[in-house]
Design an enzyme around this catalytic site. Structure first.
Site, PDB file in Angstrom:
ATOM      1  N   ASP A 183       5.271 -15.171  22.967  1.00  0.00           N
ATOM      2  CA  ASP A 183       4.487 -14.238  23.791  1.00  0.00           C
ATOM      3  C   ASP A 183       3.366 -15.014  24.448  1.00  0.00           C
ATOM      4  O   ASP A 183       2.557 -15.659  23.769  1.00  0.00           O
ATOM      5  CB  ASP A 183       3.915 -13.110  22.934  1.00  0.00           C
ATOM      6  CG  ASP A 183       3.059 -12.151  23.751  1.00  0.00           C
ATOM      7  OD1 ASP A 183       3.623 -11.446  24.607  1.00  0.00           O
ATOM      8  OD2 ASP A 183       1.831 -12.135  23.547  1.00  0.00           O
ATOM      9  N   GLU A 267       9.494 -13.827  27.687  1.00  0.00           N
ATOM     10  CA  GLU A 267       9.518 -12.694  28.610  1.00  0.00           C
ATOM     11  C   GLU A 267       9.849 -13.163  30.020  1.00  0.00           C
ATOM     12  O   GLU A 267       9.425 -14.239  30.447  1.00  0.00           O
ATOM     13  CB  GLU A 267       8.169 -11.975  28.611  1.00  0.00           C
ATOM     14  CG  GLU A 267       7.844 -11.266  27.314  1.00  0.00           C
ATOM     15  CD  GLU A 267       6.461 -10.654  27.337  1.00  0.00           C
ATOM     16  OE1 GLU A 267       6.346  -9.430  27.129  1.00  0.00           O
ATOM     17  OE2 GLU A 267       5.503 -11.404  27.576  1.00  0.00           O
ATOM     18  N   CYS A 331       6.477  -1.192  17.922  1.00  0.00           N
ATOM     19  CA  CYS A 331       6.281  -1.677  16.562  1.00  0.00           C
ATOM     20  C   CYS A 331       7.490  -2.516  16.173  1.00  0.00           C
ATOM     21  O   CYS A 331       8.631  -2.047  16.230  1.00  0.00           O
ATOM     22  CB  CYS A 331       6.094  -0.521  15.587  1.00  0.00           C
ATOM     23  SG  CYS A 331       5.943  -1.034  13.848  1.00  0.00           S
ATOM     24  N   CYS A 334       9.304  -0.698  12.803  1.00  0.00           N
ATOM     25  CA  CYS A 334      10.090   0.531  12.872  1.00  0.00           C
ATOM     26  C   CYS A 334      10.667   0.791  14.258  1.00  0.00           C
ATOM     27  O   CYS A 334      11.529   1.655  14.409  1.00  0.00           O
ATOM     28  CB  CYS A 334       9.244   1.730  12.429  1.00  0.00           C
ATOM     29  SG  CYS A 334       7.853   2.094  13.528  1.00  0.00           S
ATOM     30  N   CYS A 350       0.516   0.411  13.771  1.00  0.00           N
ATOM     31  CA  CYS A 350       1.481   1.478  14.047  1.00  0.00           C
ATOM     32  C   CYS A 350       1.036   2.773  13.367  1.00  0.00           C
ATOM     33  O   CYS A 350       0.729   2.783  12.171  1.00  0.00           O
ATOM     34  CB  CYS A 350       2.863   1.050  13.556  1.00  0.00           C
ATOM     35  SG  CYS A 350       4.157   2.276  13.883  1.00  0.00           S
ATOM     36  N   CYS A 353       4.556   4.054  10.887  1.00  0.00           N
ATOM     37  CA  CYS A 353       4.924   3.437   9.605  1.00  0.00           C
ATOM     38  C   CYS A 353       3.773   2.724   8.930  1.00  0.00           C
ATOM     39  O   CYS A 353       3.904   2.257   7.788  1.00  0.00           O
ATOM     40  CB  CYS A 353       6.081   2.457   9.797  1.00  0.00           C
ATOM     41  SG  CYS A 353       5.653   0.991  10.774  1.00  0.00           S
ATOM     42  N   ASP A 360      -0.449  -9.942  19.390  1.00  0.00           N
ATOM     43  CA  ASP A 360       0.414 -10.920  20.050  1.00  0.00           C
ATOM     44  C   ASP A 360       1.576 -11.339  19.152  1.00  0.00           C
ATOM     45  O   ASP A 360       2.687 -11.598  19.641  1.00  0.00           O
ATOM     46  CB  ASP A 360      -0.403 -12.146  20.462  1.00  0.00           C
ATOM     47  CG  ASP A 360      -1.427 -11.817  21.548  1.00  0.00           C
ATOM     48  OD1 ASP A 360      -1.214 -10.814  22.251  1.00  0.00           O
ATOM     49  OD2 ASP A 360      -2.419 -12.548  21.678  1.00  0.00           O
TER      50      ASP A 360
END
Length: 398
Positions: A183, A267, A331, A334, A350, A353, A360
């Site tokens: 990332d 990405e 997330c 989950c 999150c 969960c 990052d």
């Protein structure tokens, strides 16, 4: 391309600058010819016609004939290739070259006849340049076999380099079956799904302070004065130092990733569009122009594009580009997408969960998971798909 630092004498530097001026002159003439084309007019001259015109110009002007025909001819070849890349949609349209900013030329030919390179000692070598002679260079690595051309360049800091055209061998895959997600950010230049936070080095605080001082002094200097030229050279040296550190970090980071992992996921970002200015026009002025300019500088200083480019060079076929959609809001535990889970730049928590991690690192893990789904989709049906639903409250058992 392996690049070496040149150490020309003052007389050789003057001859090299003359080569650069001739190459820039021929290039700008070709740009001018193509800029006059309009729909309905005859086509702009191609490489063969421009070569004939170059021969006529060399016969008419003694100062042009005194230069190297190889340098001038190769400038036309480079322009023809640039136009072909433009029409293929891979590059932008060739533009004007400016003195002091685009200084360089290319030499193509058989080694030993048109040009040559030799080693003098452990750290010193020489390269033969037409109409310049033997120019010393720092021998930092062996010259690859089969080199048929090289390019000589001069940066804004006044440093000369020679780069020999050779495609290096890719870094072999470790064969451990491991993958990693990368990332890219501004506060953290590159974050790995393993939890590593990597920062691209820049200027030190004292150097950044001196750069600001020099920029203020430049704004007060009179155009065309020697003082202004001296300040511009000092700024260029600081910028070159920053760029060298960034490139060194990119080379070391890309080599490390190519050696450690079989699959590297990143990405698929449009960096050119992301760093476009928000200034707008006179009729429709932009908003938050200063903040957007600072963000653009941060993105470019982190070396986003160069890192991925070097990864593709060193690990061809092992770099997977995935869509950046929801990678920072999903997330990784989950799969719930929740924009409010991103508490800040560095905190992800999150609400469904209860998973919490560095924001990052969570995004890097999502990139790695998305790359796995992309590879599975190419190889065959994939059971698990991305989950995109409203966050559910955590049910605590009593």
């Amino acid at each position: 391309m392996p690049r070496f630092r040149l150490q020309p004498t003052p007389a050789q530097e003057a001859a090299l600058l003359e080569h650069c001026a001739h190459a820039r002159f021929v290039w700008n003439l070709a740009v001018e010819q193509h800029s006059h084309w309009r729909p309905g007019r005859a086509g702009a001259p191609g490489y063969a016609e421009q070569s004939r015109q170059l021969t006529e110009a060399r016969a008419a002007f003694a100062w042009l004939a005194a230069g190297s025909h190889t340098v001038q001819q190769q400038a036309l070849r480079d322009f023809a290739q640039a136009m072909a890349d433009f029409f293929n949609g891979t590059h932008g349209r060739p533009s004007w070259r400016k003195a002091g900013r685009h200084e360089g030329f290319r030499i193509v030919g058989v080694r030993g006849r048109q040009w040559d390179v030799r080693r003098l000692s452990r750290q010193v070598g020489e390269v033969r340049i037409p109409k310049v002679g033997w120019v010393r260079l720092r021998w930092s690595r062996p010259i690859p076999d089969g080199v048929k051309s090289y390019r000589v360049t001069r940066d804004r800091a006044g440093r000369w380099h020679v780069a020999f055209a050779a495609v290096p061998e890719p870094t072999p895959a470790p064969g451990n079956g491991q993958s990693v997600g990368v990332d890219r950010g501004v506060a953290v230049s590159a974050t790995l799904s393993t939890g590593e936070l990597l920062h691209a080095p820049g200027l030190r605080p004292a150097e950044a302070k001196r750069l600001c001082m020099l920029q203020r002094k430049l704004s007060r200097a009179r155009h065309g004065s020697r003082r202004r030229a001296k300040v511009k050279l000092a700024i260029a040296r600081l910028r070159a130092r920053e760029a060298d550190r960034r490139k060194d970090w990119v080379e070391k980071t890309s080599t490390d990733l190519a050696r450690r992992f079989d699959v590297i996921a990143v990405e698929d970002l449009n960096i050119r569009g992301m760093t476009r200015s928000a200034r707008g026009s006179v009729e429709v002025p932009g908003r938050n122009v200063v903040a957007k300019a600072g963000l653009n500088r941060g993105i470019l200083a982190s070396g986003w594009g160069l890192l991925v480019a070097r990864l593709e060079h060193k690990a061809p076929g092992r770099v997977v580009k995935v869509s950046p959609r929801f990678t920072s809001q999903r997330c990784s535990a989950c799969g719930i997408v929740d924009a409010k889970a991103r508490k800040s730049q560095a905190v992800f928590a999150c609400r469904s969960c209860g998973y919490a991690a560095h924001a990052d690192v969570n995004a890097a893990r999502n990139i790695e998971l998305a790359a796995g789904r992309a590879v599975s989709a190419r190889e065959g049906p994939c059971d698990g798909g991305p989950v995109h639903r409203e966050p559910q409250p955590v049910l605590l058992s009593t």
